[in-house]
Design an enzyme around this catalytic site. Structure first.
Site, PDB file in Angstrom:
ATOM      1  N   SER A  28       0.838  -1.211   0.000  1.00  0.00           N
ATOM      2  CA  SER A  28       0.000   0.000   0.000  1.00  0.00           C
ATOM      3  C   SER A  28       0.866   1.251   0.000  1.00  0.00           C
ATOM      4  CB  SER A  28      -0.887   0.018   1.247  1.00  0.00           C
ATOM      5  OG  SER A  28      -1.851  -0.986   1.163  1.00  0.00           O
ATOM      6  N   ARG A 128     -13.024  -6.811 -11.726  1.00  0.00           N
ATOM      7  CA  ARG A 128     -13.317  -6.127 -10.448  1.00  0.00           C
ATOM      8  C   ARG A 128     -14.078  -4.820 -10.662  1.00  0.00           C
ATOM      9  NH1 ARG A 128      -7.993  -6.283  -6.869  1.00  0.00           N
ATOM     10  NH2 ARG A 128      -9.487  -5.649  -5.285  1.00  0.00           N
ATOM     11  N   SER A 173     -13.378   1.565   2.153  1.00  0.00           N
ATOM     12  CA  SER A 173     -12.322   1.193   1.219  1.00  0.00           C
ATOM     13  C   SER A 173     -11.271   2.288   1.148  1.00  0.00           C
ATOM     14  CB  SER A 173     -12.931   0.964  -0.174  1.00  0.00           C
ATOM     15  OG  SER A 173     -11.916   1.066  -1.158  1.00  0.00           O
ATOM     16  N   ASP A 326      -7.142  -8.010   4.040  1.00  0.00           N
ATOM     17  CA  ASP A 326      -6.390  -8.935   3.179  1.00  0.00           C
ATOM     18  C   ASP A 326      -5.939 -10.193   3.918  1.00  0.00           C
ATOM     19  OD1 ASP A 326      -6.642  -7.222   1.021  1.00  0.00           O
ATOM     20  OD2 ASP A 326      -4.791  -6.142   1.480  1.00  0.00           O
ATOM     21  N   ARG A 357     -12.747 -14.097  -2.785  1.00  0.00           N
ATOM     22  CA  ARG A 357     -11.968 -14.776  -1.732  1.00  0.00           C
ATOM     23  C   ARG A 357     -12.836 -15.578  -0.777  1.00  0.00           C
ATOM     24  NH1 ARG A 357      -7.289 -10.364  -0.414  1.00  0.00           N
ATOM     25  NH2 ARG A 357      -6.032 -10.965  -2.223  1.00  0.00           N
ATOM     26  N   ARG A 401      -2.812 -14.130  -2.458  1.00  0.00           N
ATOM     27  CA  ARG A 401      -3.003 -14.438  -1.028  1.00  0.00           C
ATOM     28  C   ARG A 401      -3.665 -15.795  -0.814  1.00  0.00           C
ATOM     29  NH1 ARG A 401      -0.968  -9.771   0.839  1.00  0.00           N
ATOM     30  NH2 ARG A 401      -1.733  -7.857  -0.097  1.00  0.00           N
TER      31      ARG A 401
END
Ligand code: S3P
Length: 446
Positions: A28, A128, A173, A326, A357, A401
């Site tokens: 980030s 996305r 977000s 995450d 996910r 991930r």
């Protein structure tokens, strides 16, 4: 970036993990350092930059937008900024690879400039939702032509005279917040984002570091109201990037699970808005200490000392989700070995990450013999309190991930776990396999 060839990986039962390591720089912060450095006046030296594919895409995009971005050595980069208003129209597509952060934040920066830019990405990124940023950016005056649902590829024409807005974001977000704040830099007056729960505040911290005026106040219902004063002169200032807590999470959980382990991960960022996993693991009984706490480059940092031990199930409240958004894949792996039922609430956002996910975690765990269910936005994992079978081929769905989490599961399970593609790991954690194996792990090409 062009698609890399799939590289299946497997992990089998490992012994204990021991040793001292450092994980790559925070993803980030790395994106933000390049973008804000590019908007500042002067030269910003960034050390500890993550040289993962996601960040390299942002470096390429900022270069295409006219900033000087050069690599001097490992993790050591120089960014020559063009100043707010100084971005140029790129004469090529901006390919943001796998990176939602890169795509959304660069869109925000471009939206405050009178230029047209074309954004695309890999198959995961093209699925996305982008309307969450293009909608508020349109209110500020940007024009966007996108595919159905606001998806990439899209064309964005920034506003010649952007309007400051006050935007109540429906989602907590940091990407949405950051895109609006970055566009707000070009607008006169104050641009405000109200978020329903506090999300990571790296953009705010770095904006202040560069001399912008940013206020952040809690709202009555647990959210935050963040305001940036537009048209500041951002002054370049060097940035030191700490280790990524989201990357540290993988060896940390493996060390908790593998009996007799004791590892130290040095120089990890422990910003409270990123540290939800460590809080949760501590509640589960995990032995994690933050040693040598210090502040580096405006962010709190510590050396994580982790020792193996039995974990107990826990209920994770929805309000904690933004601070560990995450980390649910690896928490779910820890939960599979913990004693009892772990319940994780408020996971709707996991559906729109690099993969869905929520489904990928549930499918992978179930394939590995773990009892798992999804109820609405809640994930429930029945921990064995001991052995987990493993022995599955897990689909990583272009999601780094998911890939890393199931490799960690395989090291603590009875039978090896294979993931179909480890190439995606390079988006966030170059050197992952050798780092884990250097501590005593057991990951190999399948
Ligand atoms: C990020 C914000 C989060 C996170 C992502 C990085 C950022 O996404 O999942 O990996 O750097 O701002 P959202 O903003 O979609 O929650």
């Amino acid at each position: 970036m062009s698609a890399t060839k799939a590289a299946p990986l497997t992990s089998g039962t490992a012994g204990r993990l021991t040793g001292i390591c450092r994980v790559p720089g925070d993803k980030s912060l790395s994106h933000r350092a390049l973008i804000l450095g590019g908007l500042a006046i002067g030269r910003t030296r960034v050390t500890g930059l993550l040289e993962g594919e996601d960040v390299l895409c942002t470096a390429g995009a900022m270069r295409a937008l006219g900033a000087g971005v050069t690599r001097q050595g490992e993790g050591d980069w120089l960014v020559s900024g063009v100043g707010i208003g100084g971005l140029q129209e790129p004469d090529t597509l901006l390919d943001m690879g796998n990176s939602g952060t890169g795509a959304r934040l660069v869109m925000g920066a471009a939206a405050g400039h009178d230029i047209t830019a074309f954004f695309t990405g890999d198959a995961s990124l093209r699925r996305r939702p982008m309307a969450r940023v293009t909608e508020p950016l349109s209110r500020m005056g940007a024009k966007v032509v996108a595919r159905e649902g606001g998806r990439l590829p899209l064309a964005l024409t920034g506003a010649a005279s952007p309007l400051p807005i006050t935007y109540a974001s429906p989602v907590a977000s940091a990407q949405v917040k950051s895109a609006i704040l970055l566009a707000g830099l070009s607008a006169p007056g104050e641009t405000t984002v109200i978020e329903p729960l506090a999300s990571r505040d790296h953009t705010e911290n770095l904006l202040r570091h560069f001399g912008a005026s940013v206020t952040s106040t809690p709202t009555n219902d647990g959210g935050r109201r963040i305001t940036v004063t537009g048209q500041p002169e951002l002054k370049a200032g060097d940035i030191v990037i700490p280790g990524d807590p989201s990357s540290a999470a993988f060896p940390a959980v493996a060390a908790l699970l593998l009996q007799g382990s004791a590892i130290t991960i040095e120089g990890v960022g422990i910003n409270p808005l990123r540290a939800g996993l460590f809080e949760t693991l501590a509640e589960m009984g995990g032995d994690i200490t933050f040693a040598n706490k210090r502040v580096e480059g405006g962010e709190p940092v510590a050396d994580l000392v982790i020792r193996a031990g039995a974990l107990n199930a826990v209920t994770v409240p929805a309000a904690r989700a933004p601070s560990m958004i995450d980390e649910y894949p690896i928490l779910a792996v820890a939960a599979a070995f913990a004693k009892g039922r772990t319940v994780m609430h408020g996971l709707a956002e996991l559906r729109v990450k690099e993969s869905d996910r929520l489904s990928a975690i549930a499918q992978g765990l179930s394939d590995c013999g773990v009892t798992v269910s999804i109820e609405g936005d809640t994930l429930i994992v029945e921990g064995t309190g001991g052995k987990v079978r493993g022995g599955a081929a897990v689909a990583s769905a272009l999601d780094h991930r998911i890939a890393m989490s199931f490799l960690m599961l395989g090291m603590a399970a009875e039978k090896p776990v294979t993931i179909d593609d480890g190439a995606t790991i390079a988006t966030s954690f170059p050197g992952f396999v050798s780092l884990v194996n250097g501590l005593g792990g057991s990951i190999a090409a399948a």
